[in-house]
Scaffold this motif. Structure first.
Motif, PDB file in Angstrom:
ATOM      1  N   TRP A   1       0.851  -1.195   0.000  1.00 62.81           N
ATOM      2  CA  TRP A   1       0.000   0.000   0.000  1.00 62.81           C
ATOM      3  C   TRP A   1       0.881   1.236   0.000  1.00 62.81           C
ATOM      4  CZ3 TRP A   1      -1.919   2.540   5.008  1.00 62.81           C
ATOM      5  CH2 TRP A   1      -2.733   3.646   4.726  1.00 62.81           C
ATOM      6  N   TYR A   2       0.557   2.184  -0.876  1.00 60.18           N
ATOM      7  CA  TYR A   2       1.299   3.439  -0.901  1.00 60.18           C
ATOM      8  C   TYR A   2       0.475   4.504  -0.189  1.00 60.18           C
ATOM      9  CZ  TYR A   2       4.314   7.222  -2.441  1.00 60.18           C
ATOM     10  OH  TYR A   2       5.177   8.292  -2.459  1.00 60.18           O
ATOM     11  N   CYS A   3       0.924   4.901   0.983  1.00 57.26           N
ATOM     12  CA  CYS A   3       0.248   5.942   1.756  1.00 57.26           C
ATOM     13  C   CYS A   3       0.947   7.274   1.524  1.00 57.26           C
ATOM     14  CB  CYS A   3       0.281   5.593   3.248  1.00 57.26           C
ATOM     15  SG  CYS A   3      -0.420   6.877   4.313  1.00 57.26           S
ATOM     16  N   SER A   4       0.190   8.290   1.125  1.00 53.29           N
ATOM     17  CA  SER A   4       0.771   9.612   0.879  1.00 53.29           C
ATOM     18  C   SER A   4       0.900  10.421   2.170  1.00 53.29           C
ATOM     19  CB  SER A   4      -0.071  10.383  -0.138  1.00 53.29           C
ATOM     20  OG  SER A   4      -0.043   9.744  -1.395  1.00 53.29           O
ATOM     21  N   PHE A   5      -0.184  10.529   2.915  1.00 50.69           N
ATOM     22  CA  PHE A   5      -0.100  11.276   4.170  1.00 50.69           C
ATOM     23  C   PHE A   5      -1.280  10.922   5.072  1.00 50.69           C
ATOM     24  CE2 PHE A   5      -2.511  14.088   1.339  1.00 50.69           C
ATOM     25  CZ  PHE A   5      -3.618  14.407   2.122  1.00 50.69           C
ATOM     26  N   VAL A   6      -1.112  11.286   6.336  1.00 51.45           N
ATOM     27  CA  VAL A   6      -2.181  11.166   7.330  1.00 51.45           C
ATOM     28  C   VAL A   6      -2.371  12.544   7.935  1.00 51.45           C
ATOM     29  CG1 VAL A   6      -2.920  10.107   9.488  1.00 51.45           C
ATOM     30  CG2 VAL A   6      -1.576   8.768   7.841  1.00 51.45           C
ATOM     31  N   GLU A   7      -3.603  12.950   8.058  1.00 49.22           N
ATOM     32  CA  GLU A   7      -3.916  14.250   8.665  1.00 49.22           C
ATOM     33  C   GLU A   7      -4.878  14.021   9.820  1.00 49.22           C
ATOM     34  OE1 GLU A   7      -4.050  18.132   6.185  1.00 49.22           O
ATOM     35  OE2 GLU A   7      -6.146  17.584   6.572  1.00 49.22           O
ATOM     36  N   VAL A   8      -4.613  14.640  10.967  1.00 52.05           N
ATOM     37  CA  VAL A   8      -5.432  14.471  12.167  1.00 52.05           C
ATOM     38  C   VAL A   8      -5.929  15.840  12.625  1.00 52.05           C
ATOM     39  CG1 VAL A   8      -5.498  13.669  14.557  1.00 52.05           C
ATOM     40  CG2 VAL A   8      -4.122  12.426  12.858  1.00 52.05           C
ATOM     41  N   VAL A   9      -7.236  15.931  12.900  1.00 52.12           N
ATOM     42  CA  VAL A   9      -7.827  17.150  13.467  1.00 52.12           C
ATOM     43  C   VAL A   9      -8.386  16.784  14.836  1.00 52.12           C
ATOM     44  CG1 VAL A   9      -9.526  18.988  13.197  1.00 52.12           C
ATOM     45  CG2 VAL A   9      -8.398  18.020  11.177  1.00 52.12           C
ATOM     46  N   SER A  10      -7.899  17.493  15.880  1.00 53.22           N
ATOM     47  CA  SER A  10      -8.315  17.194  17.250  1.00 53.22           C
ATOM     48  C   SER A  10      -9.716  17.737  17.519  1.00 53.22           C
ATOM     49  CB  SER A  10      -7.328  17.814  18.237  1.00 53.22           C
ATOM     50  OG  SER A  10      -7.526  19.218  18.311  1.00 53.22           O
ATOM     51  N   PRO A  11     -10.348  17.326  18.621  1.00 52.15           N
ATOM     52  CA  PRO A  11     -11.675  17.868  18.969  1.00 52.15           C
ATOM     53  C   PRO A  11     -11.672  19.388  19.132  1.00 52.15           C
ATOM     54  CG  PRO A  11     -11.184  15.925  20.291  1.00 52.15           C
ATOM     55  CD  PRO A  11      -9.938  16.258  19.557  1.00 52.15           C
ATOM     56  N   HIS A  12     -10.501  19.980  19.425  1.00 52.90           N
ATOM     57  CA  HIS A  12     -10.405  21.429  19.595  1.00 52.90           C
ATOM     58  C   HIS A  12     -10.011  22.138  18.298  1.00 52.90           C
ATOM     59  CE1 HIS A  12     -10.839  20.676  23.850  1.00 52.90           C
ATOM     60  NE2 HIS A  12      -9.763  19.909  23.846  1.00 52.90           N
TER      61      HIS A  12
ATOM     62  N   GLN B   1      -7.309  21.576  16.374  1.00 53.20           N
ATOM     63  CA  GLN B   1      -5.884  21.583  16.029  1.00 53.20           C
ATOM     64  C   GLN B   1      -5.619  20.560  14.917  1.00 53.20           C
ATOM     65  OE1 GLN B   1      -5.061  20.820  20.233  1.00 53.20           O
ATOM     66  NE2 GLN B   1      -3.512  22.464  20.140  1.00 53.20           N
ATOM     67  N   ARG B   2      -4.804  20.984  13.941  1.00 55.74           N
ATOM     68  CA  ARG B   2      -4.562  20.141  12.771  1.00 55.74           C
ATOM     69  C   ARG B   2      -3.100  19.674  12.773  1.00 55.74           C
ATOM     70  NH1 ARG B   2      -7.600  19.744   8.137  1.00 55.74           N
ATOM     71  NH2 ARG B   2      -8.860  21.497   8.914  1.00 55.74           N
ATOM     72  N   TYR B   3      -2.906  18.387  12.541  1.00 53.04           N
ATOM     73  CA  TYR B   3      -1.572  17.798  12.495  1.00 53.04           C
ATOM     74  C   TYR B   3      -1.427  17.025  11.187  1.00 53.04           C
ATOM     75  CZ  TYR B   3      -2.195  18.521  17.540  1.00 53.04           C
ATOM     76  OH  TYR B   3      -2.470  19.049  18.778  1.00 53.04           O
ATOM     77  N   ARG B   4      -0.287  17.191  10.527  1.00 52.45           N
ATOM     78  CA  ARG B   4      -0.073  16.498   9.252  1.00 52.45           C
ATOM     79  C   ARG B   4       1.167  15.599   9.361  1.00 52.45           C
ATOM     80  NH1 ARG B   4      -1.903  17.385   3.927  1.00 52.45           N
ATOM     81  NH2 ARG B   4      -0.493  16.634   2.310  1.00 52.45           N
ATOM     82  N   PHE B   5       0.995  14.356   8.945  1.00 52.94           N
ATOM     83  CA  PHE B   5       2.049  13.350   9.040  1.00 52.94           C
ATOM     84  C   PHE B   5       2.363  12.817   7.632  1.00 52.94           C
ATOM     85  CE2 PHE B   5      -0.285  13.550  12.957  1.00 52.94           C
ATOM     86  CZ  PHE B   5       0.684  13.503  13.951  1.00 52.94           C
ATOM     87  N   PRO B   6       3.397  13.344   6.979  1.00 57.65           N
ATOM     88  CA  PRO B   6       3.734  12.857   5.644  1.00 57.65           C
ATOM     89  C   PRO B   6       4.250  11.425   5.679  1.00 57.65           C
ATOM     90  CG  PRO B   6       5.414  14.373   6.421  1.00 57.65           C
ATOM     91  CD  PRO B   6       4.309  14.398   7.432  1.00 57.65           C
ATOM     92  N   CYS B   7       3.919  10.665   4.675  1.00 57.53           N
ATOM     93  CA  CYS B   7       4.390   9.284   4.576  1.00 57.53           C
ATOM     94  C   CYS B   7       5.107   9.078   3.241  1.00 57.53           C
ATOM     95  CB  CYS B   7       3.211   8.323   4.725  1.00 57.53           C
ATOM     96  SG  CYS B   7       3.675   6.578   4.682  1.00 57.53           S
ATOM     97  N   TYR B   8       4.360   9.156   2.142  1.00 54.64           N
ATOM     98  CA  TYR B   8       4.907   9.065   0.786  1.00 54.64           C
ATOM     99  C   TYR B   8       5.865   7.883   0.637  1.00 54.64           C
ATOM    100  CZ  TYR B   8       2.779  13.613   0.441  1.00 54.64           C
ATOM    101  OH  TYR B   8       1.871  14.627   0.457  1.00 54.64           O
ATOM    102  N   GLN B   9       5.368   6.717   1.019  1.00 54.45           N
ATOM    103  CA  GLN B   9       6.167   5.507   0.865  1.00 54.45           C
ATOM    104  C   GLN B   9       5.250   4.285   0.836  1.00 54.45           C
ATOM    105  OE1 GLN B   9       8.336   4.203   4.547  1.00 54.45           O
ATOM    106  NE2 GLN B   9       7.633   6.177   5.352  1.00 54.45           N
ATOM    107  N   TRP B  10       5.812   3.194   0.329  1.00 56.63           N
ATOM    108  CA  TRP B  10       5.109   1.916   0.314  1.00 56.63           C
ATOM    109  C   TRP B  10       5.203   1.269   1.684  1.00 56.63           C
ATOM    110  CZ3 TRP B  10       2.223   0.273  -3.697  1.00 56.63           C
ATOM    111  CH2 TRP B  10       2.439   0.853  -4.959  1.00 56.63           C
ATOM    112  N   ILE B  11       4.102   0.676   2.106  1.00 54.36           N
ATOM    113  CA  ILE B  11       4.092  -0.177   3.287  1.00 54.36           C
ATOM    114  C   ILE B  11       3.921  -1.594   2.778  1.00 54.36           C
ATOM    115  CG2 ILE B  11       3.000  -0.663   5.498  1.00 54.36           C
ATOM    116  CD1 ILE B  11       1.952   2.181   5.526  1.00 54.36           C
ATOM    117  N   GLU B  12       4.993  -2.364   2.859  1.00 57.47           N
ATOM    118  CA  GLU B  12       5.017  -3.693   2.261  1.00 57.47           C
ATOM    119  C   GLU B  12       4.552  -4.750   3.262  1.00 57.47           C
ATOM    120  OE1 GLU B  12       8.370  -4.481  -0.613  1.00 57.47           O
ATOM    121  OE2 GLU B  12       9.317  -2.950   0.627  1.00 57.47           O
TER     122      GLU B  12
END
Length: 481
Positions: free
Chosen positions: A82-93, A95-106
């Motif tokens: 699976w090729y995941c580009s990024f994960v983005e998380v928004v908290s209940p308050h 707040q936005r957090y971005r977690f770049p991945c851009y790699q294969w998960i084998e």
């Protein structure tokens, strides 16, 4: 208690999606969430999809510093990547957090991702969790990317024997592999149609070289056909040809290149002399001493020969660079004459042809294969083994290392092996090419890799019409900024 919104992007290309079960754990500065399956109605994680999931947490997690992606088997579906580009998380308050991945998960594994901002190790000093993640990531990479020696005197390389041993993140993409194979196939067909694929004889006459250009004619190939014998074209190639990195200003003639003022007087003109032109900085030298002693190859039963020429060039008032003297070895004497433009036409053309031939050998073995491919592989491996994804230098270097490992392994398996293309087609052969590269490595300095310093050291900072220098300095300046 609150709702965390999680957005996950899958790469937008063929086979990037997955049928595996994907779960996530959010790790905050105060707590970490339970492992939560990511499952909406219908199939998730299709190529190009950006999907949103809602995670309910009974606890406040604090600032989110890590996400863990868990890729696990699902039902009867086979293992996939699976090729995941990024994960983005928004908290209940909000707040936005971005977690770049851009790699294969084998296969099936858990991957930890950090936020996208660059962090060096001292930035993590107050967080044992992030320090541990950093070390775990590097430990995994060092297990994946080991070193080995390919040949004495050359940079060490990746310890694999074939491209099938590479992981997906260092292999060619499906699209690039397809294009590569198609281009290679087209080239083979073209060589076959031209009669070069199985040809073992010399050309009967010089005009046969036109067969090289019978397909894919361009304005450049037509210009080369029309002007290749001219001294001005020969000289211009040292500035803007395929190998514009060996020419240097000559302030004093080498002791093993006894060119006299009388020899070059007719080439320099009546109103000046060799001494005057040396003082003005209008004389340039190309020295192929590196080829001295390199063993020559045998091709189709024919012994090959390697020269180690010195070529003297003059910058004319018109701004054109022309050759004025050529010696084809490093040892002057009766068996190594100095060729001049005043010699017979074909003697002079033959001398220039030998210089061009040695130029090819040095370009291919040293400037191209060693200083581009093999040195780049050493930097690539050092980047992967020593810098975690969050390091600012990793983020800067990684795009420039893409596919380096794949193409270099192909070079070692197809070119740099017994019976490979270099042994079958190059005058230096396999052993001579290794010797030549080792010589190039022995005189490599860090300064020589720094473009402005190299230009200054060779004394070519002011020579006109040197577009390689002009463009290169602009690129260097942009990268430096």
């Amino acid at each position: 208690m609150g709702i965390y919104k999680v957005r996950i992007a899958t790469g937008n290309f063929l086979l990037a999606g997955t049928f595996s079960s994907i779960s996530i754990t959010l790790v905050g500065t105060h707590e970490e969430s339970d492992k939560k399956p990511l499952d909406n109605c219908g199939k998730d994680f299709n190529p190009g999809a950006v999907e949103e999931f809602k995670l309910c947490s009974r606890r406040w997690l604090g600032d989110i510093v890590l996400v863990r992606l868990h890729k696990e088997p699902y039902s009867f579906y086979p293992t996939d990547n699976w090729y995941c580009s990024f994960v983005e998380v928004v908290s209940p308050h909000g707040q936005r957090y971005r977690f770049p991945c851009y790699q294969w998960i084998e296969g099936y594994r858990t991957l930890e991702l950090r936020e996208g901002k660059g962090q060096i190790v001292c930035d993590d000093a107050d967080s044992p969790l992030l320090l541990e993640q950093r070390q775990a990531e590097l430990k995994h990479r060092r297990e994946c990317y080991g070193w080995k020696e390919f040949a004495p005197g050359l940079p060490r390389c990746l310890a694999v024997e074939n491209v099938i041993e590479l992981d997906c993140n260092t292999m060619y993409s499906f699209t690039k592999s397809t294009n590569f194979l198609l281009r290679g196939g087209n080239a083979q067909v073209e060589l076959w149609l031209k009669g070069f694929l199985s040809c073992t004889n010399s050309w009967a006459k010089l005009d046969d070289i036109n067969k090289v250009f019978c397909f894919n004619k361009t304005p450049i190939t037509e210009y080369v056909r029309a002007h290749w014998r001219e001294d001005t074209f020969f000289g211009s190639q040292f500035l803007n040809g395929v190998h514009p990195v060996v020419i240097r200003r000559c302030m004093e003639l080498p002791c093993n290149f006894p060119v006299t003022p009388a020899m070059v007087a007719s080439s320099l003109g009546e109103s000046t002399s060799l001494h005057d032109e040396l003082e003005k900085g209008n004389i340039f030298l190309v020295d192929y001493k590196i080829l001295e002693g390199v063993p020559a190859n045998t091709i189709n039963g024919y012994q090959q020969y390697i020269a180690a020429p010195l070529c003297l060039l003059h910058l004319q008032p018109s701004g054109e660079l022309v050759p004025v003297a050529i010696q084809l070895s490093q040892c002057p004497g009766p068996d190594s004459p100095i060729f001049l433009p005043s010699d017979s036409e074909w003697d002079w053309i033959l001398a220039k042809t030998w210089v061009r031939y040695t130029e090819f050998l040095v370009h291919e073995a040293v400037s191209h294969l060693l200083l581009t491919h093999l040195i780049d592989e050493a930097f690539t491996l050092a980047t992967l083994r020593q810098l975690p994804m969050c390091h600012p230098l990793f983020k800067l270097l990684l795009p420039h290392t893409r596919y380096t490992l794949h193409i270099n392994i192909m070079a070692r398996t197809l070119l740099l092996r017994r019976g490979g293309n270099i042994e079958r087609a190059m005058g230096s052969g396999l052993e001579g090419t290794k010797v030549l590269m080792a010589k190039g490595m022995s005189c490599l300095t860090y300064t020589s890799l720094c473009f402005p310093d190299d230009i200054q050291e060779r004394g070519v900072d002011c020579i006109p019409n040197y577009y390689y220098r002009d463009d290169g300095l602009k690129i260097w300046s942009a990268i430096e900024r």
